[in-house]
Design a protein around this motif. Structure first.
Motif, PDB file in Angstrom:
ATOM      1  N   ILE A   1       0.839  -1.203   0.000  1.00 43.49           N
ATOM      2  CA  ILE A   1       0.000   0.000   0.000  1.00 43.49           C
ATOM      3  C   ILE A   1       0.874   1.253   0.000  1.00 43.49           C
ATOM      4  CG2 ILE A   1      -1.635   1.359   1.359  1.00 43.49           C
ATOM      5  CD1 ILE A   1      -2.852  -1.303   2.302  1.00 43.49           C
ATOM      6  N   ILE A   2       1.872   1.251   0.882  1.00 43.69           N
ATOM      7  CA  ILE A   2       2.749   2.417   0.994  1.00 43.69           C
ATOM      8  C   ILE A   2       3.643   2.551  -0.236  1.00 43.69           C
ATOM      9  CG2 ILE A   2       4.626   3.449   2.348  1.00 43.69           C
ATOM     10  CD1 ILE A   2       3.350   2.015   4.803  1.00 43.69           C
ATOM     11  N   TRP A   3       4.190   1.438  -0.705  1.00 47.18           N
ATOM     12  CA  TRP A   3       5.082   1.487  -1.868  1.00 47.18           C
ATOM     13  C   TRP A   3       4.369   1.999  -3.104  1.00 47.18           C
ATOM     14  CZ3 TRP A   3       9.750   2.191  -3.160  1.00 47.18           C
ATOM     15  CH2 TRP A   3      10.178   1.932  -4.462  1.00 47.18           C
ATOM     16  N   LYS A   4       3.096   1.720  -3.222  1.00 50.13           N
ATOM     17  CA  LYS A   4       2.321   2.190  -4.372  1.00 50.13           C
ATOM     18  C   LYS A   4       2.388   3.707  -4.481  1.00 50.13           C
ATOM     19  CE  LYS A   4      -2.301   2.007  -6.438  1.00 50.13           C
ATOM     20  NZ  LYS A   4      -3.702   1.536  -6.275  1.00 50.13           N
ATOM     21  N   GLU A   5       2.398   4.392  -3.335  1.00 46.26           N
ATOM     22  CA  GLU A   5       2.485   5.852  -3.340  1.00 46.26           C
ATOM     23  C   GLU A   5       3.931   6.320  -3.486  1.00 46.26           C
ATOM     24  OE1 GLU A   5      -0.097   7.759  -3.571  1.00 46.26           O
ATOM     25  OE2 GLU A   5      -1.412   6.010  -3.424  1.00 46.26           O
ATOM     26  N   VAL A   6       4.853   5.629  -2.823  1.00 45.61           N
ATOM     27  CA  VAL A   6       6.267   6.008  -2.896  1.00 45.61           C
ATOM     28  C   VAL A   6       6.797   5.858  -4.318  1.00 45.61           C
ATOM     29  CG1 VAL A   6       8.598   5.444  -2.085  1.00 45.61           C
ATOM     30  CG2 VAL A   6       6.666   5.361  -0.490  1.00 45.61           C
ATOM     31  N   GLU A   7       6.314   4.860  -5.013  1.00 44.00           N
ATOM     32  CA  GLU A   7       6.766   4.566  -6.375  1.00 44.00           C
ATOM     33  C   GLU A   7       6.549   5.755  -7.307  1.00 44.00           C
ATOM     34  OE1 GLU A   7       6.620   0.461  -9.009  1.00 44.00           O
ATOM     35  OE2 GLU A   7       4.830   1.095  -7.920  1.00 44.00           O
ATOM     36  N   LYS A   8       5.568   6.589  -7.000  1.00 42.16           N
ATOM     37  CA  LYS A   8       5.260   7.741  -7.834  1.00 42.16           C
ATOM     38  C   LYS A   8       6.240   8.899  -7.613  1.00 42.16           C
ATOM     39  CE  LYS A   8       0.326   6.648  -7.288  1.00 42.16           C
ATOM     40  NZ  LYS A   8      -0.955   7.128  -6.704  1.00 42.16           N
ATOM     41  N   LEU A   9       7.002   8.838  -6.524  1.00 45.20           N
ATOM     42  CA  LEU A   9       7.851   9.962  -6.149  1.00 45.20           C
ATOM     43  C   LEU A   9       9.219   9.870  -6.832  1.00 45.20           C
ATOM     44  CD1 LEU A   9       7.024  10.069  -2.330  1.00 45.20           C
ATOM     45  CD2 LEU A   9       5.945  11.333  -4.199  1.00 45.20           C
ATOM     46  N   VAL A  10       9.225  10.157  -8.112  1.00 44.00           N
ATOM     47  CA  VAL A  10      10.459  10.081  -8.903  1.00 44.00           C
ATOM     48  C   VAL A  10      11.170  11.434  -8.936  1.00 44.00           C
ATOM     49  CG1 VAL A  10      11.432   9.573 -11.163  1.00 44.00           C
ATOM     50  CG2 VAL A  10       9.493   8.229 -10.312  1.00 44.00           C
ATOM     51  N   ASP A  11      10.396  12.499  -9.023  1.00 43.40           N
ATOM     52  CA  ASP A  11      10.974  13.835  -9.190  1.00 43.40           C
ATOM     53  C   ASP A  11      10.783  14.740  -7.986  1.00 43.40           C
ATOM     54  OD1 ASP A  11      11.756  13.285 -11.872  1.00 43.40           O
ATOM     55  OD2 ASP A  11       9.676  13.587 -12.503  1.00 43.40           O
ATOM     56  N   GLU A  12      10.191  14.227  -6.913  1.00 41.02           N
ATOM     57  CA  GLU A  12       9.957  15.078  -5.748  1.00 41.02           C
ATOM     58  C   GLU A  12      10.007  14.268  -4.456  1.00 41.02           C
ATOM     59  OE1 GLU A  12       6.026  16.713  -5.569  1.00 41.02           O
ATOM     60  OE2 GLU A  12       5.127  14.964  -6.528  1.00 41.02           O
ATOM     61  N   TYR A  13      10.350  14.962  -3.386  1.00 38.96           N
ATOM     62  CA  TYR A  13      10.383  14.356  -2.069  1.00 38.96           C
ATOM     63  C   TYR A  13       9.078  14.658  -1.340  1.00 38.96           C
ATOM     64  CZ  TYR A  13      15.457  13.586  -2.444  1.00 38.96           C
ATOM     65  OH  TYR A  13      16.702  13.154  -2.825  1.00 38.96           O
ATOM     66  N   LYS A  14       8.606  13.700  -0.546  1.00 41.39           N
ATOM     67  CA  LYS A  14       7.392  13.883   0.247  1.00 41.39           C
ATOM     68  C   LYS A  14       7.636  13.431   1.684  1.00 41.39           C
ATOM     69  CE  LYS A  14       4.346  15.201  -2.970  1.00 41.39           C
ATOM     70  NZ  LYS A  14       3.595  16.473  -2.908  1.00 41.39           N
ATOM     71  N   THR A  15       6.920  14.038   2.620  1.00 37.79           N
ATOM     72  CA  THR A  15       7.019  13.635   4.019  1.00 37.79           C
ATOM     73  C   THR A  15       6.159  12.398   4.273  1.00 37.79           C
ATOM     74  OG1 THR A  15       5.141  14.988   4.716  1.00 37.79           O
ATOM     75  CG2 THR A  15       7.321  16.045   4.706  1.00 37.79           C
ATOM     76  N   ALA A  16       6.394  11.744   5.412  1.00 41.27           N
ATOM     77  CA  ALA A  16       5.583  10.598   5.798  1.00 41.27           C
ATOM     78  C   ALA A  16       4.119  11.003   5.943  1.00 41.27           C
ATOM     79  CB  ALA A  16       6.097  10.001   7.107  1.00 41.27           C
ATOM     80  N   GLU A  17       3.897  12.224   6.426  1.00 42.43           N
ATOM     81  CA  GLU A  17       2.522  12.710   6.586  1.00 42.43           C
ATOM     82  C   GLU A  17       1.817  12.838   5.240  1.00 42.43           C
ATOM     83  OE1 GLU A  17       0.068  16.340   8.789  1.00 42.43           O
ATOM     84  OE2 GLU A  17       2.258  16.331   8.768  1.00 42.43           O
ATOM     85  N   GLU A  18       2.525  13.350   4.242  1.00 43.02           N
ATOM     86  CA  GLU A  18       1.937  13.505   2.904  1.00 43.02           C
ATOM     87  C   GLU A  18       1.634  12.139   2.284  1.00 43.02           C
ATOM     88  OE1 GLU A  18       3.801  17.618   1.137  1.00 43.02           O
ATOM     89  OE2 GLU A  18       5.191  15.966   1.497  1.00 43.02           O
ATOM     90  N   ILE A  19       2.548  11.198   2.471  1.00 42.70           N
ATOM     91  CA  ILE A  19       2.330   9.842   1.946  1.00 42.70           C
ATOM     92  C   ILE A  19       1.206   9.163   2.707  1.00 42.70           C
ATOM     93  CG2 ILE A  19       3.405   7.569   1.615  1.00 42.70           C
ATOM     94  CD1 ILE A  19       6.099   9.091   1.324  1.00 42.70           C
ATOM     95  N   SER A  20       1.094   9.463   3.998  1.00 40.66           N
ATOM     96  CA  SER A  20       0.003   8.922   4.814  1.00 40.66           C
ATOM     97  C   SER A  20      -1.352   9.364   4.272  1.00 40.66           C
ATOM     98  CB  SER A  20       0.166   9.385   6.260  1.00 40.66           C
ATOM     99  OG  SER A  20      -0.970   9.066   7.028  1.00 40.66           O
ATOM    100  N   GLU A  21      -1.458  10.638   3.911  1.00 38.47           N
ATOM    101  CA  GLU A  21      -2.729  11.166   3.389  1.00 38.47           C
ATOM    102  C   GLU A  21      -3.125  10.485   2.091  1.00 38.47           C
ATOM    103  OE1 GLU A  21      -2.131  15.334   3.035  1.00 38.47           O
ATOM    104  OE2 GLU A  21      -2.212  15.707   5.201  1.00 38.47           O
TER     105      GLU A  21
END
Length: 229
Positions: A167-187
């Motif tokens: 579930i989490i990797w599905k969102e992280v996988e999209k982050l190729v050109d930008e960094y996101k916080t755990a809170e942003e990925i949580s949302e």
């Protein structure tokens, strides 16, 4: 005995879920219904501890039924069983108190896992008048988002669950050109922030993500992550 209602409009799926339930100890099928109206009628006259709820019903929506349950203050827990895997729907389900979320099609083992986790919490908390934090945490953590402490995947280390990881990797996988916080990925993922942070640190050890720390003028520094694969 835990009394369960199944709310599912597809008769075949309703029968499969009923059979799955019948294989588990300490659970009793109180009623299997195809519509919200029938579910409501049964709830007003019979005890139901847990509802296995589909979202998409003919001209009806299971989330609306979940909201109705909370408004009417029924002391009934809900596990969503649905083909809907959108993050918005998952987030809304948890906001209104769903204790688990099964995405169709699922295996009997995943079904059993959800019900066993629920049973453990149901009886574990019910038998106590008061409970200390360390005991409560066992039920909260274990029953949140697919039982992250189940080491069901031998390729993952203890404390990391393959379902939550995906579930989490599905969102992280999209982050190729930008960094996101755990809170942003949580949302985006619907997974609790503290859980996301733990999995991100595990992915960091795997070499699958990069982490930077940004220091602002006020507040704690922000840890941000990006996909490296």
């Amino acid at each position: 005995m835990i009394h369960v209602m199944i709310l599912e409009d597809d008769p075949m799926v309703r029968e499969i879920n009923s059979r799955f339930l019948g294989k588990l100890s300490d659970f009793k099928l109180a009623k299997a219904v195809p519509s919200i109206k029938e579910a409501q009628e049964f709830l007003f006259k019979s005890r139901v501890d847990l509802i296995l709820l589909d979202i998409y019903l003919p001209k009806e929506n299971g989330i609306d039924f979940l909201k109705w349950l909370r408004k009417e203050e029924f002391e009934t827990d809900v596990i969503l069983i649905t083909a809907d895997k959108t993050s918005n729907m998952i987030q809304e389900a948890f906001r209104y108190g769903a204790v688990d979320y099964l995405i169709k099609p699922f295996t009997f083992n995943r079904f059993k896992e959800a019900l066993d986790n629920y049973k453990e919490r149901y009886y574990g908390i019910k038998k106590l008048d008061t409970i200390e934090q360390n005991e409560l945490d066992k039920y909260i953590i274990k029953n949140t988002l697919n039982n992250e402490y189940d080491n069901s995947d031998n390729d993952l280390e203890k404390g990391i669950n393959k379902y939550t990881y995906k579930i989490i990797w599905k969102e992280v996988e999209k982050l190729v050109d930008e960094y996101k916080t755990a809170e942003e990925i949580s949302e985006k993922s619907g997974v609790a922030r503290v859980t996301v942070r733990k999995y991100l640190e595990f992915m960091l050890k795997e070499g699958k993500v990069d982490k930077i720390i940004e220091y602002g003028k006020v507040g704690r520094p922000q840890h941000k992550y990006k996909n490296l694969t």
